[in-house]
Structure formats: structure tokens, C-alpha cells
Design an enzyme around this catalytic site. Sequence first.
Site, PDB file in Angstrom:
ATOM      1  N   LYS A 164       1.616   5.394   7.989  1.00  0.00           N
ATOM      2  CA  LYS A 164       1.786   5.621   6.617  1.00  0.00           C
ATOM      3  C   LYS A 164       0.333   5.572   6.006  1.00  0.00           C
ATOM      4  CE  LYS A 164       2.911   1.784   4.428  1.00  0.00           C
ATOM      5  NZ  LYS A 164       1.868   1.637   3.435  1.00  0.00           N
TER       6      LYS A 164
ATOM      7  N   THR B 256       0.915  -1.193   0.043  1.00  0.00           N
ATOM      8  CA  THR B 256      -0.005   0.302  -0.009  1.00  0.00           C
ATOM      9  C   THR B 256       0.794   1.049  -0.043  1.00  0.00           C
ATOM     10  OG1 THR B 256      -1.548  -1.096   1.388  1.00  0.00           O
ATOM     11  CG2 THR B 256      -1.977   1.197   1.032  1.00  0.00           C
TER      12      THR B 256
ATOM     13  N   LYS C  39      -7.443  -0.185  -1.457  1.00  0.00           N
ATOM     14  CA  LYS C  39      -6.809  -0.641  -0.381  1.00  0.00           C
ATOM     15  C   LYS C  39      -7.037   0.599   0.544  1.00  0.00           C
ATOM     16  CE  LYS C  39      -4.413  -3.274   2.317  1.00  0.00           C
ATOM     17  NZ  LYS C  39      -3.198  -3.684   1.948  1.00  0.00           N
TER      18      LYS C  39
END
Length: 304
Positions: A252, A104, A180
Site C-alpha cells: 500500500k 498513511t 509520511k
Amino acid sequence: MNQPQSSSPTYTVAVLGLGAMGLPMATRLASKLTVHGFDINGARLELAAAAGIVVFDSAQGAAAGADAVLLAVRNGDQLREVLFGHNGISEVLRPGAVVIMTSTVGIEDVTAVAARLAEHGVQLVDAPLSGGPVRAGQGDLLIVVGAEPAARATAQPVLDLLASTLSVIGDKPGDGQAFKTVNQLLCGVHIAVAAEALALAGALGLDVESTLATLSSGAAGSFMLANRGPRMLEAYTEDGAEVLSRLDIFVKDMGIVTTAARGLGLATPVASAAEQVYLIGQAAGLAAADDSAVIKVVAPQATA
């Protein structure tokens, strides 16, 4: 360093990075395909060779001539470095090969990289996955795919071996990242709110283990509560919970979520609040801890 393999199927996949996820995926793939492997850690190369993987001392050596290259990188910068940096593999990929990106990293990074790879005659398969090392070794991952049909067809032998659930979410790179991003919004919020709930249970004097078991069987239950809840209770032990997913991964990922939403002018107040919790955890020295340690942000000491 190349190790011979007793069986050499015609399809070759290079797995770059033989860490917690890379090695079990490579081992699973080696049951049916020729697998080339590379890792900067010599001990991981030894483990890979023992598992029947043909190991190389460089990423370029592993990727040269492969039909597919499987990448699991930390962020967009690492992705660009592996592909286009000094000794980047784009120089040795054969036209018609595919790069399967399982991480991702965000929509913009993937679409930009896909355009650069196309200049080399190589297509990108945007295939972020969910599941842990055990499921990776069993071919029991959830993989969502965004890629052109021809690229998906080339990557199919790899995807079929790794996924128990394979969903084609779109026909272009970036579609997998988009899905995602939505997925991680929910996962990140669920983990953060599970931490708050269990911290509250402890502060109220409830038995947290029995509270967790009861919550998990009712309407308030979720996969993340059932999965991370027991590990949250281990966060207060001397060694903490086993690190299956680092806390800074959600720093993140929640950053990707809020950046994407902000770019669209979409308000995500709950996701933004969860992002701050992970950032506080990172600042408190929990970056490398399991993400279940986020409970220590709201309850630094066990309350029950």
C-alpha cells in the site's frame, strides 16, 4: 455495554479500532483523559474495559459528544466508510470536534475527507505516526502533524500523551501525509535492500548473524537494517517472525509513494523497484507475514 470510569476528566477522546496499536494508545490516553472505545471484536472490548476505557457497541456511540476521535484505518476507503458510510460517525460528531487520522492513506484522500468534515464543523488533524505497540503504550511515538492551528490546539491533549517526538510539518491536512509519503519511500527501500544484502551474505557463505551485527555498527547500517535484520533471519523458522508490520502495508505505502511521484512527473526508479519486490511477496502468499519476510522474495530458502 458502557462501563463507568472512576475519574471523568472533562476532555473525551474516542478511539475507534482497538487492535494492536489502538488498544495501547487508548490505554495510554486513559491514564489522563476520558476514553471511549469501539471495536467490532468483542474480546478487544473486554480488554479495553479492563484497562479503564469506556466501551461502546457502536462507533457512533463512542464518538458522540467526544472532543476528539482517533482513527487508525487501512486505506482511504475505510476512512470514508467510518466517517460517511452507513452509521458513519460524521452524523454524531459535535461542531468543534476534531478527527485525528493516524494512518498513511495518501494526500488526496485526506484532503478530500477534510473538506467533507468541514461541512459538519469538524476539523481533520492529519497525524500519521511511527512506532509499534510497545512504544504506543509508553507514549513514545513519532507523530508528524498537518492541521490548522485551532485544530492542533484541540487535539493537543491526545498528541502530547502519545508522542515523544511531535513535529508540526504544516498547517493543513495533507501535509502530514506528504511527509509520511517521503518517510515511507525511505523505509520501504531500506527494508528491501536490507533483505538483498543479507540474502547476498548468505549466498556468499558468510555467517549472516555476525555479518548483520558488523554491518549495523558501520557506515552501511540503518535503523531498518538493525530492526528488521534479526526478523529476516527468523523468516526461515517454522513460525516466521512475529508480525509487527505486515508486508502488504508496504504494498500500500509504496503504491502511495509511486502514485504521488508519478502525478508530479518525478522519477523514483529505486522506490518503484522496491514496490515490485513487495508486490511479488504479496503474490507469493506473504501478504499477512511480517514485512521482514520480503527476504524470501530474493532467497526463498535460507542459504546459510
